[in-house]
Every structure is written in C-alpha cells, then in structure tokens.
Design a protein around this motif. Structure first.
Motif, PDB file in Angstrom:
ATOM      1  N   ALA A   1      10.270  21.866-104.873  1.00  0.00           N
ATOM      2  CA  ALA A   1      11.083  22.927-105.476  1.00  0.00           C
ATOM      3  C   ALA A   1      12.288  22.340-106.202  1.00  0.00           C
ATOM      4  CB  ALA A   1      11.539  23.908-104.394  1.00  0.00           C
TER       5      ALA A   1
ATOM      6  N   ASP B   1       8.483  27.812-104.718  1.00  0.00           N
ATOM      7  CA  ASP B   1       7.478  28.618-104.027  1.00  0.00           C
ATOM      8  C   ASP B   1       7.054  29.840-104.831  1.00  0.00           C
ATOM      9  OD1 ASP B   1       7.537  26.848-101.975  1.00  0.00           O
ATOM     10  OD2 ASP B   1       8.002  28.302-100.403  1.00  0.00           O
ATOM     11  N   ALA B   2       7.833  30.207-105.834  1.00  0.00           N
ATOM     12  CA  ALA B   2       7.417  31.304-106.703  1.00  0.00           C
ATOM     13  C   ALA B   2       6.155  30.927-107.479  1.00  0.00           C
ATOM     14  CB  ALA B   2       8.538  31.674-107.679  1.00  0.00           C
ATOM     15  N   VAL B   3       5.908  29.626-107.636  1.00  0.00           N
ATOM     16  CA  VAL B   3       4.663  29.139-108.247  1.00  0.00           C
ATOM     17  C   VAL B   3       3.578  29.048-107.178  1.00  0.00           C
ATOM     18  CG1 VAL B   3       3.558  27.227-109.469  1.00  0.00           C
ATOM     19  CG2 VAL B   3       5.930  27.839-109.990  1.00  0.00           C
ATOM     20  N   ALA B   4       3.899  28.353-106.095  1.00  0.00           N
ATOM     21  CA  ALA B   4       2.981  28.204-104.955  1.00  0.00           C
ATOM     22  C   ALA B   4       3.801  27.675-103.787  1.00  0.00           C
ATOM     23  CB  ALA B   4       1.840  27.248-105.285  1.00  0.00           C
ATOM     24  N   PRO B   5       3.559  28.154-102.568  1.00  0.00           N
ATOM     25  CA  PRO B   5       4.313  27.678-101.410  1.00  0.00           C
ATOM     26  C   PRO B   5       4.105  26.187-101.195  1.00  0.00           C
ATOM     27  CG  PRO B   5       3.168  29.713-100.894  1.00  0.00           C
ATOM     28  CD  PRO B   5       2.628  29.253-102.215  1.00  0.00           C
TER      29      PRO B   5
ATOM     30  N   GLY C   1       9.200  32.479-101.632  1.00  0.00           N
ATOM     31  CA  GLY C   1       8.018  33.015-100.968  1.00  0.00           C
ATOM     32  C   GLY C   1       8.397  33.951 -99.845  1.00  0.00           C
TER      33      GLY C   1
ATOM     34  N   THR D   1       9.201  29.386-114.209  1.00  0.00           N
ATOM     35  CA  THR D   1       9.028  29.672-112.787  1.00  0.00           C
ATOM     36  C   THR D   1       8.916  28.362-112.017  1.00  0.00           C
ATOM     37  OG1 THR D   1       7.850  31.693-113.380  1.00  0.00           O
ATOM     38  CG2 THR D   1       7.679  30.964-111.100  1.00  0.00           C
TER      39      THR D   1
ATOM     40  N   ASN E   1       6.501  36.420-107.061  1.00  0.00           N
ATOM     41  CA  ASN E   1       6.690  36.064-108.478  1.00  0.00           C
ATOM     42  C   ASN E   1       6.295  37.166-109.460  1.00  0.00           C
ATOM     43  OD1 ASN E   1       3.944  36.020-108.181  1.00  0.00           O
ATOM     44  ND2 ASN E   1       3.658  33.872-108.730  1.00  0.00           N
TER      45      ASN E   1
ATOM     46  N   THR F   1       2.642  31.370 -95.971  1.00  0.00           N
ATOM     47  CA  THR F   1       3.620  31.921 -96.918  1.00  0.00           C
ATOM     48  C   THR F   1       2.912  32.230 -98.229  1.00  0.00           C
ATOM     49  OG1 THR F   1       5.347  30.565 -95.898  1.00  0.00           O
ATOM     50  CG2 THR F   1       5.815  31.464 -98.076  1.00  0.00           C
ATOM     51  N   GLN F   2       3.361  33.271 -98.893  1.00  0.00           N
ATOM     52  CA  GLN F   2       2.816  33.613-100.204  1.00  0.00           C
ATOM     53  C   GLN F   2       3.954  33.716-101.220  1.00  0.00           C
ATOM     54  OE1 GLN F   2       0.820  37.330 -99.627  1.00  0.00           O
ATOM     55  NE2 GLN F   2       2.676  38.471 -99.135  1.00  0.00           N
ATOM     56  N   SER F   3       3.625  33.465-102.480  1.00  0.00           N
ATOM     57  CA  SER F   3       4.620  33.479-103.540  1.00  0.00           C
ATOM     58  C   SER F   3       5.134  34.888-103.802  1.00  0.00           C
ATOM     59  CB  SER F   3       4.023  32.914-104.832  1.00  0.00           C
ATOM     60  OG  SER F   3       3.654  31.573-104.670  1.00  0.00           O
TER      61      SER F   3
END
Length: 657
Positions: free
Chosen positions: A644, A634-638, A480, A631, A616, A612-614
C-alpha cells in the motif's frame, strides 16, 4: 550531538578509523543477477545507505565457491569477473561517506540451487543434514577439499582487497554455512583433529582466518560474525562463544560481530516486533569482557537512545542497526542534526529480510524508497504549487500518498470517513507484540501534519463531495473491510463477532470461542483473546481456530509467525487445519477433517476471520471526471502494508497534472 556523543564518536580498528559506531550489518537484498553479479539497483541501494551517515556498511554476504552457491540471489566472489561490479558497490559506499566491509561465506551444507549440473551439493564436517536442506545428506568434507576451500577464501579475500574494501568479515554464525556448522556439535561429529571438543572444531575456521590474514597483510581490518549462542540442544553456548572469540583474536581477527541464534529458529536471528530493544546486548557484553578487541552487538536496536546507552555503559563498542537503517538510512545524520522526531521507525514487520530471502525483491513498509533507489523517489517541484490533490482514505496508503504529495508541493486534502487515522494499520497495533505498529502510524500522521496536509476526519467522500472539492487529481485509498460471510453471520448462532471488533474490544466474548479462519488476522485474534497462561482453570477461555487450508498462516514466512505459533501452543489454543465447517447451530459447530465429522459443543462465541475485501466503489463513480483518479492499496486488492505505501509513493511520483 552531545546527546549521542558515544554513538557518533569515531572508533579505530587496526589503524582504520570509522567515523562513528553505528554500523549497517550484512542483509540480503536479492538484487543480484543469476550468475552472482550485483545489479545497478544494489549499487544504488548501498550508496543511499551510506549517505545516511553510518560508520560502516557490511555488504551482504558473498559466495566463495562457484559450485556450492548458497542461492542465486547471493553475490559471487568466486571469480575475478565479479571484481569490477563489486568495486562499484564499494565506491558507492565510499562516495556516501562510509567505510565498506565485505562478508564471505561458504554455503557448506546448504547450497540451495537445485537441478543445476554445475552445483555439487551439500558439504559439511559430517553427514548430518541441515534443517534448510533436510532431504540432502551432506558429503563429508575431506582434508583435500578443506585445503581447496581455504584457497577459495583466500582468493575471494584478495578480490575484496582489489575492489578497495576497508575490511573483511568472515561468516561463522547461526549454525549456517560451512564454518558456522563446523564449529557446532550439532553438525560436527568428526573424530579426527577437526572434530571433538570446541578447540578441535575451531581448528579449520582458524586456519582460514590465519590464511586470509597472511594473504591480505597485517593492516586490513578482519572481523568475524559469530553467534553468542545457538539456543539449541547441542548448540554453542555463551561460554563457547567467549572461548571462540579469544581464539579468533589470537588468529588475527580485529573485531567480533556478536549475533545470536541459529537457523533452526530464524526468529532468534531476526527478532521481530515485540522483541526487547538490544535483546542480545548483555551476551555481547560477556564476550567483550573476554577479549581485547572491539565487539559489536545486534538485535532489534531501533532506538538511537538505547544504542547510545549500550555504548555509554560499555556493553559494546559497535552497534549494528539493520532493519532500523533500512527504514531510515538517515538515522545517523538525523541524530547528529537533532532531528530525532523525523526518524522513520522500523515496525519490525520483517517484510524487508523475508522478501529478499525468498528472492521476491526488497521492500520496507515504512521506507518506500528502499530497494527502489535507482528509480528515485518523490521530489519537490515548484510547478505543483496550487494544484489540488484529494486523497480519500486515511490508512497507510492514504497517509503515505498525502505525505508524498505534500513533499512534491501539491495542495493536499486528506479525507477520512472514521474519526481517526491509520485504518487497518492502526488496528494492526492491537494484538500482542505489535505495539511498534502504533509507532509507524504515529510517524505517518506526524508527517502529514508537518507538511501542512488539510486533514478532514468524520468525512465521507461521495462523488458529489469530490465534484464540489474540484481537485486536479484524486487518490482513492479507501482500503478494505472484513468479509461478512452470510453462512456464518446468518447461521442462527446468537453471538457472531467480526475479528476486527474482537481485536478492538468492541464486543463481548465468552469462554468457549471458535475462530473461523486461520490467516494472520484469525491467529492474532486468537492470540489476543486467549488466556495469557494455560493453568487448566475452570471457566478459563477455550479458543479453537478452524482453517480449511492445510496450514494456518500458510503464506506467512516471517520470523514472527514462529513466535505467534509458539504463543498459541503455550495458551492451549486448539488449531484445526484442513478442516471445513459443515454446520453451525445456536451452540455448536460441526466440521469435517480427514473425512471425519466432528462437533464442538457449547460454543458461546463465533469469531469470523475469513478475510478482507476491497472497498472501491468510488473509483468507478469518479471515472466520469476528467482528472487523474488513481486507486491504491487494499482498495485495489487486500494485501500487506508495504504494498500500500509503495503504491502510494509510486502514484505521486508518476502523477502528471
């Protein structure tokens, strides 16, 4: 083994020999059915913990009273129906090579199951509500009820014997449960023979110990868990605990489990990251000098060298290692085999005990198998050799995925855009008290290097790069990035800084600072940049945190939150909760709180910590490839570290190429 000679030496307690002095204390897992029956997951968990080489496993606490249960995630031992499954736990511990000890508790003033007609409500020495149950005034226990509950303890102890346990530990600590509050002048205001001075407040717990001893016979190991002190007004003192220990010894107790603190401050019971190793050991030593039975100490002991030192210097006879052995149950075996470098460290994040406490499962940021033993983990597979796995991103999820894939014998390449590994995990080690997170990052890096992962730093993985690599599978762990809210960054204020840059020391910070956002990052940033002491000096930094929600760190239930809030108060950080920023100028911030509009003037620094934002975008681009693209993190959701790393392990375990 010579290096840890004392820790690995046997100890005999009441005719029972324990193979070493590193014991696992009772810790809840929430792996219990609603009626109190342990699950298969719990059986597998305890078997795995025992296999690691601990001398004894103290099973998580069990309720003795059907109608005043602590909560629905606690084992029941108030009926014979629980014996068969409970025996499975004990057999699993024995099969793993450890001794099994059962801990018994009566919830007393804190039975937490609500809206259930089978539950009778709180019961206590006096009608003083417990901090965990403030809206429920306890019924004052009668002598008839005391006799009934004493029989409950006896019955539960006999069930433990029937199940084949090697010992019983009675919970009388932490201002917790019926016995832990009975001995405390905070809750015991009685004026009969069971109240008044310590000797009288101890009368009922001693009666229960003596009754259990009579019931189970002279050879059963009996222990008691006490607090060395409560560290609270009117709470037990260290001197009290020494006297209590002598009384328990005379009543038939064979060892003292010296814990610390009270439920009033959970951080005193579960000292988080930043706490000194063996924080309560010197108190245990005082108790040890007061009795002639073994004494065990507990409290942030994660380093086996410190455990050895405490034993060598006669501070304690037993070392209880809780979260350290959740992170790596194999710690005793590894030090026996000279593999200290492979010990998976506990970082003190407390996600394990906190998630279990609230019935949200059982997790460990460092040990992805913990709480999932029944499912099993990644295993070596000869058929995976030569198959290429590309991991994109070197944060905790990416490092875990790369390490697990290498264990499964894949040919692994790890690509990281930055010039270092660790991602947000590395950043998390910067704020005060969090140095142990660096140990976690270091371990993950060492493991991928040990397993021969091809690590490529300063490398951005584009779609074209991936195509050229010709992998058989891709793990996208791109993590993220901070949310850059334009209403802050383009507000016209000349010194707007992101919280990550502020924490890393990548920006100049003034003396009148406003942090917008009171989540974990915002509060830790404030903790880091505020003056270490508030001395009312001219030109000292003034830090204000503005949070629009009703509370800062509203979703954090860990013990370290309490300590962080205490530090912020000590540093005179001004926390504005339920406050919404209305306007930002070149030197001020205007906000609305409780319907009133106020302005903070002369603001020379604004720190943005609004989340924070992903990252992705690559996932979509790679969908056209005819290979698995997974995936994680945090690439999915913080989210938090343990999610993780867990997703990483699951991705590799389920990977089919």
């Amino acid at each position: 083994m010579e290096k840890f000679k004392k820790a690995l030496s046997p100890i005999t307690i009441n005719k029972t020999e324990f193979k070493n002095r590193l014991w696992i204390p009772p810790m809840g897992t929430s792996a219990v059915k609603p009626d109190g029956t342990p699950t298969d997951e719990m059986v597998a968990y305890f078997n795995n913990m025992a296999k690691g080489g601990a001398g004894a496993v103290v099973i998580e606490v069990a309720d003795v009273d059907e109608h005043r249960r602590y909560n629905s995630t606690v084992i029941g031992l108030f009926d014979d129906k629980f014996v068969p499954k409970y025996k499975e736990i004990i057999d699993a511990i024995h099969d793993g090579g450890s001794k099994a000890i059962s801990q018994l508790l009566h919830a007393g003033p804190i039975p937490l199951i609500k809206n259930d007609p089978t539950q009778y409500g709180p019961l206590c020495a006096s009608s003083v509500p417990h901090i965990y149950n403030l809206n429920a005034i306890p019924q004052v226990i009668t002598k008839e009820q005391m006799a009934e509950i004493k029989q409950m303890y006896i019955d539960a102890a006999l069930r433990v014997v029937k199940a084949g346990a090697d010992g019983i530990e009675i919970h009388c600590a932490h201002n917790h449960g019926l016995l832990g509050t009975f001995v405390s002048s905070i809750h015991n205001k009685r004026t009969d023979e069971y109240g008044g001075n310590l000797s009288c407040r101890m009368k009922y717990p001693l009666e229960i110990v003596e009754a259990i001893r009579t019931a189970v016979g002279p050879d059963m190991v009996l222990g008691v868990r006490i607090s060395d002190s409560y560290d609270e007004v009117d709470g037990l003192t260290l001197e009290d605990s020494c006297r209590m220990s002598r009384m328990f010894e005379k009543a038939g107790i064979n060892y003292i489990h010296a814990s610390h603190g009270s439920l009033i401050s959970i951080a005193n019971i579960q000292p988080p990251h930043g706490s000194p190793q063996g924080i309560f050991a010197n108190r245990a030593k005082v108790i040890k000098e007061a009795v002639n039975i073994p004494v065990g100490t507990i409290g942030r002991i994660t380093d086996p060298e410190i455990a050895e030192e405490l034993l060598e210097t006669d501070v304690a006879d037993i070392i209880f290692m809780g979260r350290a052995l959740i992170a790596d149950p194999e710690l005793p075996n590894k030090i026996k085999e000279g593999r200290e470098a492979d010990i998976r460290p506990c970082i003190g994040c407390n996600e394990c005990v906190t998630s279990a406490m609230y019935g949200n499962g059982f997790y460990c940021a460092m040990n992805t198998l913990s709480g999932h033993e029944l499912e099993g983990g990644v295993v070596y597979d000869e058929n995976n050799k030569g198959k290429k796995v590309l991991v994109i991103g070197g944060g905790p999820g990416g490092l875990e995925a790369a390490g697990q894939a290498a264990i499964a014998s894949y040919d692994v390449t790890l690509v990281e855009k930055a010039n270092y590994l660790g991602g947000q995990f590395e950043l998390a080690a910067y704020p005060p008290t969090k140095q142990e997170f660096a140990c976690g990052v270091k371990y993950l890096i060492n493991q991928v290097e040990k397993h021969g992962v091809d690590i490529r730093l300063n490398t951005e993985a584009t779609k074209e790069y991936v195509v050229d690599m010709k992998p058989d599978a891709v793990i996208v762990a791109t993590g993220g990035q901070p949310i850059e809210a334009k209403w802050i960054t383009e507000s016209g204020h000349p010194n707007v800084i992101g919280a990550w840059d502020a924490i890393r020391g990548n920006a100049n910070i003034g003396i009148n600072i406003v942090v917008i956002g009171g989540g974990l990052v915002g509060c830790e940033c404030a903790d880091m940049i505020a003056a270490p002491r508030y001395y009312r000096k001219q030109y000292a930094r003034k830090v204000t945190v503005i949070e629009m929600k009703d509370y800062v760190m509203i979703d954090d239930y860990t013990p370290q939150r309490d300590q962080l809030m205490t530090r912020l108060m000590d540093k005179n950080v001004d926390i504005l909760e339920g406050a919404a920023v209305k306007e930002i100028s070149a030197d001020s911030i205007t906000y609305v709180k409780d319907g009133e509009t106020k302005t903070i003037k002369h603001v020379d620094t604004i720190i943005s910590a609004v989340g924070t934002q992903s990252v992705n975008g690559l996932t979509e681009e790679l969908k056209v490839l005819d290979i698995p693209v997974i995936t994680i993190g945090d690439a999915v959701a913080p989210r938090k570290i343990h999610l993780a790393t867990r997703e990483a392990a699951e991705a590799i375990k389920k990977l089919k190429i």
